[in-house]
Scaffold this active site. Sequence first.
Site, PDB file in Angstrom:
ATOM      1  N   ASP A   1      -2.123 -11.545   4.164  1.00 16.15           N
ATOM      2  CA  ASP A   1      -3.555 -11.655   4.482  1.00 16.15           C
ATOM      3  C   ASP A   1      -3.972 -13.095   4.786  1.00 16.15           C
ATOM      4  O   ASP A   1      -5.099 -13.334   5.217  1.00 16.15           O
ATOM      5  CB  ASP A   1      -4.392 -11.092   3.326  1.00 16.15           C
TER       6      ASP A   1
ATOM      7  N   ARG B   1      -4.695  -8.423  14.195  1.00 13.00           N
ATOM      8  CA  ARG B   1      -4.910  -9.837  13.845  1.00 13.00           C
ATOM      9  C   ARG B   1      -4.054 -10.799  14.651  1.00 13.00           C
ATOM     10  O   ARG B   1      -4.333 -12.003  14.637  1.00 13.00           O
ATOM     11  CB  ARG B   1      -4.707 -10.052  12.334  1.00 13.00           C
TER      12      ARG B   1
ATOM     13  N   GLN C   1       0.832  -1.201   0.000  1.00  8.90           N
ATOM     14  CA  GLN C   1       0.000   0.000   0.000  1.00  8.90           C
ATOM     15  C   GLN C   1       0.868   1.252   0.000  1.00  8.90           C
ATOM     16  O   GLN C   1       0.625   2.195  -0.752  1.00  8.90           O
ATOM     17  CB  GLN C   1      -0.939  -0.011   1.212  1.00  8.90           C
TER      18      GLN C   1
HETATM   19  C1  S3P Z   1      -2.842  -4.610   0.160  1.00 16.02           C
HETATM   20  C2  S3P Z   1      -1.641  -4.777   0.767  1.00 16.02           C
HETATM   21  C3  S3P Z   1      -1.511  -5.361   2.112  1.00 16.02           C
HETATM   22  C4  S3P Z   1      -2.718  -6.207   2.462  1.00 16.02           C
HETATM   23  C5  S3P Z   1      -4.005  -5.508   2.176  1.00 16.02           C
HETATM   24  C6  S3P Z   1      -4.101  -5.101   0.718  1.00 16.02           C
HETATM   25  C7  S3P Z   1      -2.859  -3.923  -1.140  1.00 16.02           C
HETATM   26  O1  S3P Z   1      -1.393  -4.323   3.054  1.00 16.02           O
HETATM   27  O2  S3P Z   1      -2.674  -6.595   3.812  1.00 16.02           O
HETATM   28  O3  S3P Z   1      -5.094  -6.361   2.485  1.00 16.02           O
HETATM   29  O4  S3P Z   1      -3.903  -3.939  -1.817  1.00 16.02           O
HETATM   30  O5  S3P Z   1      -1.838  -3.341  -1.509  1.00 16.02           O
HETATM   31  P1  S3P Z   1       0.044  -3.654   3.338  1.00 16.02           P
HETATM   32  O6  S3P Z   1       0.585  -3.261   2.051  1.00 16.02           O
HETATM   33  O7  S3P Z   1      -0.202  -2.461   4.205  1.00 16.02           O
HETATM   34  O8  S3P Z   1       0.818  -4.727   4.054  1.00 16.02           O
END
Ligand code: S3P
Length: 465
Positions: free
Chosen positions: A352, A383, A193
């Site tokens: 996840d 979690r 993200q």
């Molecule tokens: C996601 C990245 C992950 C994941 C989330 C979706 C994404 O989070 O846990 O459900 O769509 O890039 P992080 O990048 O914060 O680890």
Amino acid sequence: MSAARFEPATALRGSLTPPPDKSISHRAAIVAAMGEGETTVHGYLDAADTRSTLDAMRALGAEVEVGEGCDEKRHGGWRNSAHPGGRRPAARGRVDLRIHGVGLRGPRPAAVHVGNAGTLLRLLPGWLAGQPRGEWTLDGDDSIRRRPVDRIVEPLRAMGANVRARNDRLPPLAVRGARLHGIEYRLPVASAQVKSCLLLAALLAEGETTVVEARPTRDHTERMLRAAGAGVRSESAGTPVAIHGELPAGRVLVAPAAALEPGEITVPGDFSSAAFALIAAALVRGSEVRLEGVGLNPGRIGLLGILTRMGAAIEVIETAAAGPEPVGTIVARSGPLEGTRVGAGEVPLAIDELPLLALAGCFGEGETVLTGAAELRHKESDRIATVVAGLRALGAEIEATEDGLVVRGGGGLRGGVLDAHGDHRLAMLGAIAGLASREGVEVRGFEAAGVSYPGFERDLRSLLD
Ligand code: S3P
């Protein structure tokens, strides 16, 4: 709050296509809104989280037309080949979209409500921060208000962005458009993200931006931006292959863009959603489940390597591609499992699915130890805490550590009541735990599953008929 009960199952059998990928759907809507002209999105996830993203894109001025659910032959609903002649459920949780973008520099000022969608919360500010003018706010539900945004605020500010957050750490976020410049940034937490946020900002910055990943994460954004014509290069310190182990360190280099032209985006099935049926098949004696049309991005499928190491009978057949994403079929069968150790390098590739690893650990002989997973404390719920409390209430021998957990497995699960704590993945974990347990599980707050997987219960039960 609704509750659902899942009784011990005799076996799961059949063939399923999981709903469209949530991560890729969020990105598809955002990149289409950033694009010039019209983009068609095939098989967008129609769930609470991704609806928030469509609403957000509308608020920014994009026009979104929602078409019919995709036809089953092309994209499938959850199909059960054990009943080839029987009535199949209609395709659900998937829609085709036509999105008329506002262009890279065209979003109009708005107050954006992200609902429960952490991906929207973290990605969107990247695009907005580099706008020539305008001001936006982003806020969401109670769970969103607990999710850290300092991880994007700090690097965006280093690029010249004008971003404010509550206590500099939490939503709501306020973003004012500013002139950005490229930076080189080493991600302190392995987060797709955060990486994606910076890649979007980089398109609007002056000069090149480099994001360095010691522990690579899913690269959906890179693939989609490249397909839309952006100058995005991924460099890896090794060959980024395989379902086993870790991915080599790498970096992503982004050049400023004048425009994006996505054209068509096809969303593959969500590996993270498929993982529930996959684990159920691995745990419930006599099961064999075939999962079709599943996205096999190397940054997503760490669970396959982990399960294989635990002794699970899993076959992967890479059959096709959905645009730039690899797609294939996974066959999972039940069999004895052994405990395993999962550390920081594997964590981002299964982030996840780690709650499901804990569940599998309850059934594997010996210890399953997860370390380097402190990030789990910042998801839709903490979690580490919710999984440990949830599984312990069902009879597991499990303990939380600061950055992971330890399960003493082999005894399976008795069953009982599990509280989803508003977390979709925990609600679905409870369902699978019920099928694999001796006495069944009641999941409180089961409706949370609809955040990423509408129709989950019906789909799961179709494998039990
Ligand atoms: C996601 C990245 C992950 C994941 C989330 C979706 C994404 O989070 O846990 O459900 O769509 O890039 P992080 O990048 O914060 O680890």
